[in-house]
Structures are given as C-alpha cells and as structure tokens.
Design a protein around this motif. Sequence first.
Motif, PDB file in Angstrom:
ATOM      1  N   GLU A   2      53.326  48.936 -40.888  1.00  0.00           N
ATOM      2  CA  GLU A   2      53.190  49.509 -39.542  1.00  0.00           C
ATOM      3  C   GLU A   2      51.952  48.956 -38.842  1.00  0.00           C
ATOM      4  O   GLU A   2      51.985  48.660 -37.649  1.00  0.00           O
ATOM      5  CB  GLU A   2      53.136  51.033 -39.589  1.00  0.00           C
ATOM      6  CG  GLU A   2      54.479  51.655 -39.827  1.00  0.00           C
ATOM      7  CD  GLU A   2      54.531  53.093 -39.350  1.00  0.00           C
ATOM      8  OE1 GLU A   2      53.962  53.405 -38.296  1.00  0.00           O
ATOM      9  OE2 GLU A   2      55.178  53.890 -40.048  1.00  0.00           O
ATOM     10  N   VAL A   3      50.862  48.824 -39.574  1.00  0.00           N
ATOM     11  CA  VAL A   3      49.644  48.259 -38.998  1.00  0.00           C
ATOM     12  C   VAL A   3      49.927  46.834 -38.525  1.00  0.00           C
ATOM     13  O   VAL A   3      49.544  46.457 -37.417  1.00  0.00           O
ATOM     14  CB  VAL A   3      48.483  48.294 -40.010  1.00  0.00           C
ATOM     15  CG1 VAL A   3      47.274  47.524 -39.489  1.00  0.00           C
ATOM     16  CG2 VAL A   3      48.092  49.736 -40.320  1.00  0.00           C
ATOM     17  N   GLN A   4      50.624  46.059 -39.339  1.00  0.00           N
ATOM     18  CA  GLN A   4      50.965  44.689 -38.953  1.00  0.00           C
ATOM     19  C   GLN A   4      51.843  44.673 -37.702  1.00  0.00           C
ATOM     20  O   GLN A   4      51.625  43.878 -36.794  1.00  0.00           O
ATOM     21  CB  GLN A   4      51.670  43.973 -40.104  1.00  0.00           C
ATOM     22  CG  GLN A   4      50.754  43.694 -41.269  1.00  0.00           C
ATOM     23  CD  GLN A   4      51.498  43.165 -42.479  1.00  0.00           C
ATOM     24  OE1 GLN A   4      52.705  43.294 -42.602  1.00  0.00           O
ATOM     25  NE2 GLN A   4      50.746  42.569 -43.394  1.00  0.00           N
ATOM     26  N   TYR A   5      52.827  45.559 -37.668  1.00  0.00           N
ATOM     27  CA  TYR A   5      53.712  45.640 -36.507  1.00  0.00           C
ATOM     28  C   TYR A   5      52.932  45.991 -35.246  1.00  0.00           C
ATOM     29  O   TYR A   5      53.050  45.327 -34.215  1.00  0.00           O
ATOM     30  CB  TYR A   5      54.824  46.672 -36.736  1.00  0.00           C
ATOM     31  CG  TYR A   5      55.615  46.946 -35.477  1.00  0.00           C
ATOM     32  CD1 TYR A   5      56.628  46.090 -35.075  1.00  0.00           C
ATOM     33  CD2 TYR A   5      55.322  48.048 -34.663  1.00  0.00           C
ATOM     34  CE1 TYR A   5      57.343  46.320 -33.904  1.00  0.00           C
ATOM     35  CE2 TYR A   5      56.029  48.283 -33.494  1.00  0.00           C
ATOM     36  CZ  TYR A   5      57.037  47.421 -33.119  1.00  0.00           C
ATOM     37  OH  TYR A   5      57.728  47.643 -31.958  1.00  0.00           O
ATOM     38  N   TRP A   6      52.124  47.057 -35.313  1.00  0.00           N
ATOM     39  CA  TRP A   6      51.436  47.540 -34.119  1.00  0.00           C
ATOM     40  C   TRP A   6      50.332  46.598 -33.651  1.00  0.00           C
ATOM     41  O   TRP A   6      50.093  46.479 -32.447  1.00  0.00           O
ATOM     42  CB  TRP A   6      50.900  48.955 -34.332  1.00  0.00           C
ATOM     43  CG  TRP A   6      51.998  49.959 -34.304  1.00  0.00           C
ATOM     44  CD1 TRP A   6      52.479  50.691 -35.349  1.00  0.00           C
ATOM     45  CD2 TRP A   6      52.805  50.316 -33.175  1.00  0.00           C
ATOM     46  NE1 TRP A   6      53.529  51.480 -34.937  1.00  0.00           N
ATOM     47  CE2 TRP A   6      53.755  51.273 -33.614  1.00  0.00           C
ATOM     48  CE3 TRP A   6      52.829  49.931 -31.843  1.00  0.00           C
ATOM     49  CZ2 TRP A   6      54.694  51.835 -32.750  1.00  0.00           C
ATOM     50  CZ3 TRP A   6      53.764  50.493 -30.988  1.00  0.00           C
ATOM     51  CH2 TRP A   6      54.677  51.429 -31.453  1.00  0.00           C
ATOM     52  N   THR A   7      49.647  45.907 -34.562  1.00  0.00           N
ATOM     53  CA  THR A   7      48.635  44.947 -34.112  1.00  0.00           C
ATOM     54  C   THR A   7      49.298  43.810 -33.338  1.00  0.00           C
ATOM     55  O   THR A   7      48.790  43.381 -32.310  1.00  0.00           O
ATOM     56  CB  THR A   7      47.801  44.388 -35.280  1.00  0.00           C
ATOM     57  OG1 THR A   7      48.658  43.815 -36.272  1.00  0.00           O
ATOM     58  CG2 THR A   7      46.922  45.457 -35.894  1.00  0.00           C
TER      59      THR A   7
END
Length: 62
Positions: free
Chosen positions: A23-28
Amino acid sequence: MSDNLQNRGQQDRSRINLHEKWEVQYWTKELGVTEEELAKAVEEAGSSSAEAVRQHLRGTRH
C-alpha cells in the motif's frame, strides 16, 4: 481483521494503511511523494483517508 489482498475494492482505495508495504508503494506512486512525505501527510491530515491526505498535500504544495 487483517487486510485481504484479494479484495482491492473501494474500501482499500479510500484508506491508506502505512503498515502494508504494497500500500505504501502504491500510494507513494499514486500521490507522487516519498514514503517519508506520505507518512507525514497521513499524520498531519489526522486520518488515513486517502482524500484527506490528498487535500493536505494540495495545501502544502504551492
């Protein structure tokens, strides 16, 4: 209740979970920010709501 990786419907798109690496990768990528900027924006927006974080980021970028 744990995050179901098979269910990526509206509920997952409307919240930012900083405890899930994917999720962190997606949102960044989605928001064009670093992991540190994302974490700070989530903290300062006072919510993990994606819309609240987007609005916060809009307000901090001139």
